[in-house]
Structures are given as C-alpha cells and as structure tokens.
Scaffold this motif. Structure first.
Motif, PDB file in Angstrom:
ATOM      1  N   ASP A  25       0.815  -1.139  -0.110  1.00 29.86           N
ATOM      2  CA  ASP A  25       0.179  -0.007  -0.123  1.00 29.86           C
ATOM      3  C   ASP A  25       0.918   1.141   0.059  1.00 29.86           C
ATOM      4  N   TYR A  26       1.787   1.355   0.842  1.00 33.90           N
ATOM      5  CA  TYR A  26       2.717   2.267   0.946  1.00 33.90           C
ATOM      6  C   TYR A  26       3.570   2.680  -0.397  1.00 33.90           C
ATOM      7  N   GLU A  27       4.014   1.515  -0.885  1.00 39.78           N
ATOM      8  CA  GLU A  27       4.861   1.535  -2.224  1.00 39.78           C
ATOM      9  C   GLU A  27       4.184   2.092  -3.482  1.00 39.78           C
ATOM     10  N   GLN A  28       2.713   1.658  -3.372  1.00 38.02           N
ATOM     11  CA  GLN A  28       2.026   1.820  -4.360  1.00 38.02           C
ATOM     12  C   GLN A  28       1.237   3.249  -4.650  1.00 38.02           C
ATOM     13  N   VAL A  29       0.647   3.536  -3.225  1.00 40.85           N
ATOM     14  CA  VAL A  29      -0.254   4.758  -3.162  1.00 40.85           C
ATOM     15  C   VAL A  29       0.615   5.699  -2.616  1.00 40.85           C
ATOM     16  N   LEU A  30       1.196   5.813  -1.664  1.00 42.54           N
ATOM     17  CA  LEU A  30       1.640   6.932  -1.016  1.00 42.54           C
ATOM     18  C   LEU A  30       3.114   7.330  -1.080  1.00 42.54           C
ATOM     19  N   VAL A  31       3.970   6.623  -1.343  1.00 45.43           N
ATOM     20  CA  VAL A  31       5.206   6.742  -1.827  1.00 45.43           C
ATOM     21  C   VAL A  31       5.292   7.370  -2.878  1.00 45.43           C
ATOM     22  N   PRO A  32       4.792   7.146  -4.112  1.00 47.25           N
ATOM     23  CA  PRO A  32       4.899   7.833  -5.422  1.00 47.25           C
ATOM     24  C   PRO A  32       4.590   9.290  -5.419  1.00 47.25           C
ATOM     25  N   ASP A  33       3.398   9.514  -4.438  1.00 46.38           N
ATOM     26  CA  ASP A  33       2.744  11.024  -4.441  1.00 46.38           C
ATOM     27  C   ASP A  33       3.773  11.650  -3.749  1.00 46.38           C
ATOM     28  N   VAL A  34       4.121  11.166  -2.597  1.00 49.89           N
ATOM     29  CA  VAL A  34       5.188  11.942  -1.690  1.00 49.89           C
ATOM     30  C   VAL A  34       6.449  12.383  -2.470  1.00 49.89           C
ATOM     31  N   GLU A  35       6.986  11.438  -3.048  1.00 52.53           N
ATOM     32  CA  GLU A  35       8.302  11.774  -3.829  1.00 52.53           C
ATOM     33  C   GLU A  35       8.003  12.559  -4.964  1.00 52.53           C
ATOM     34  N   ALA A  36       6.899  12.428  -5.541  1.00 51.68           N
ATOM     35  CA  ALA A  36       6.721  13.357  -6.579  1.00 51.68           C
ATOM     36  C   ALA A  36       6.631  14.960  -6.201  1.00 51.68           C
ATOM     37  N   VAL A  37       5.910  15.473  -4.828  1.00 49.91           N
ATOM     38  CA  VAL A  37       6.057  16.456  -4.285  1.00 49.91           C
ATOM     39  C   VAL A  37       7.113  16.933  -3.836  1.00 49.91           C
ATOM     40  N   PHE A  38       8.154  15.887  -3.290  1.00 47.33           N
ATOM     41  CA  PHE A  38       9.711  16.280  -2.749  1.00 47.33           C
ATOM     42  C   PHE A  38      10.592  16.590  -4.231  1.00 47.33           C
TER      43      PHE A  38
END
Length: 124
Positions: A25-38
C-alpha cells in the motif's frame, strides 16, 4: 489499504487508511505521491486519516513510513494525524518529537478542523 484524499491544496497530500495497511500500500499509493511533491523541492503537508475500520500496519508498512520520513527529514512542513485508535493516539503522543514537522493529532470528529489546519498559510 490506503486511499488518497482529493481536494487538498497544492503541496498537501491526504491519505485514508482502511483495514490492514501493508508495505505494498505504501509503495503503490503513498510513496509515489510523496516523492513527486519532494521532486518539486517543495515542503510537504500531509493529512493522514485512520478510518474506523483500520486494523493495523504490517511491519513492512511501518518500515516504509520510517524510511520515507528519514529520506526527506527537512522537507516536512505540517503533518495532521486524524484517528480515534487508542494505541495509535498514544504512540503519536509519545513519538511526536520524532516527526520533523509541525505535528498535530486530531480525533475523527475533528476531521474538518484538521483539514483546515493543514491547508492554512503558515504565519511567521
């Protein structure tokens, strides 16, 4: 399971946790969006809502969460955790000093307040 919360201002991400939250869940949903903002060199604000049907995080999800926070330790602006889960509220209170951001804990009944706080401009 994690689902994204829509309708938040730019630089602000929101997620809702349901059932068991896994590393996938983290790797598919949360991490990509967070990394895109950063990737845009912005400070990030996050609203994280724990739904009433939440049953827990698996070890991989907790590890991913810790590593994501550490990779971007200086990039967090505000974090709002919205939950009524007793053990999670206690853990958040005990470890809030580890969160490299302005961190606030809200009850589910205060979700609108948390959403307003996460979106309001920072006054210096």
């Amino acid at each position: 399971m994690l689902e994204q919360i829509d309708g938040l201002p730019p630089g602000t991400l929101g997620f809702r946790a349901h059932g068991q939250v896994t590393a996938a869940d983290y790797e598919q949903v949360l991490v990509p969006d967070v990394e895109a903002v950063f990737a845009l060199n912005r400070k990030l604000r996050m609203l994280f809502v724990v739904a009433p049907d939440f049953t827990g995080f698996d070890a991989g999800a907790m590890w991913d969460d810790a590593m994501l926070g550490m990779r971007h330790i200086s990039g967090w602006d505000r974090v709002a955790l919205v939950t009524d889960v007793p053990w999670l509220r206690t853990a958040a209170k005990v470890s809030r000093f580890l969160v490299p951001a302005d961190f606030r804990l809200f009850a589910l009944a205060a979700l609108e307040e948390a959403t307003r706080w996460i979106a309001e401009p920072v006054v210096d």
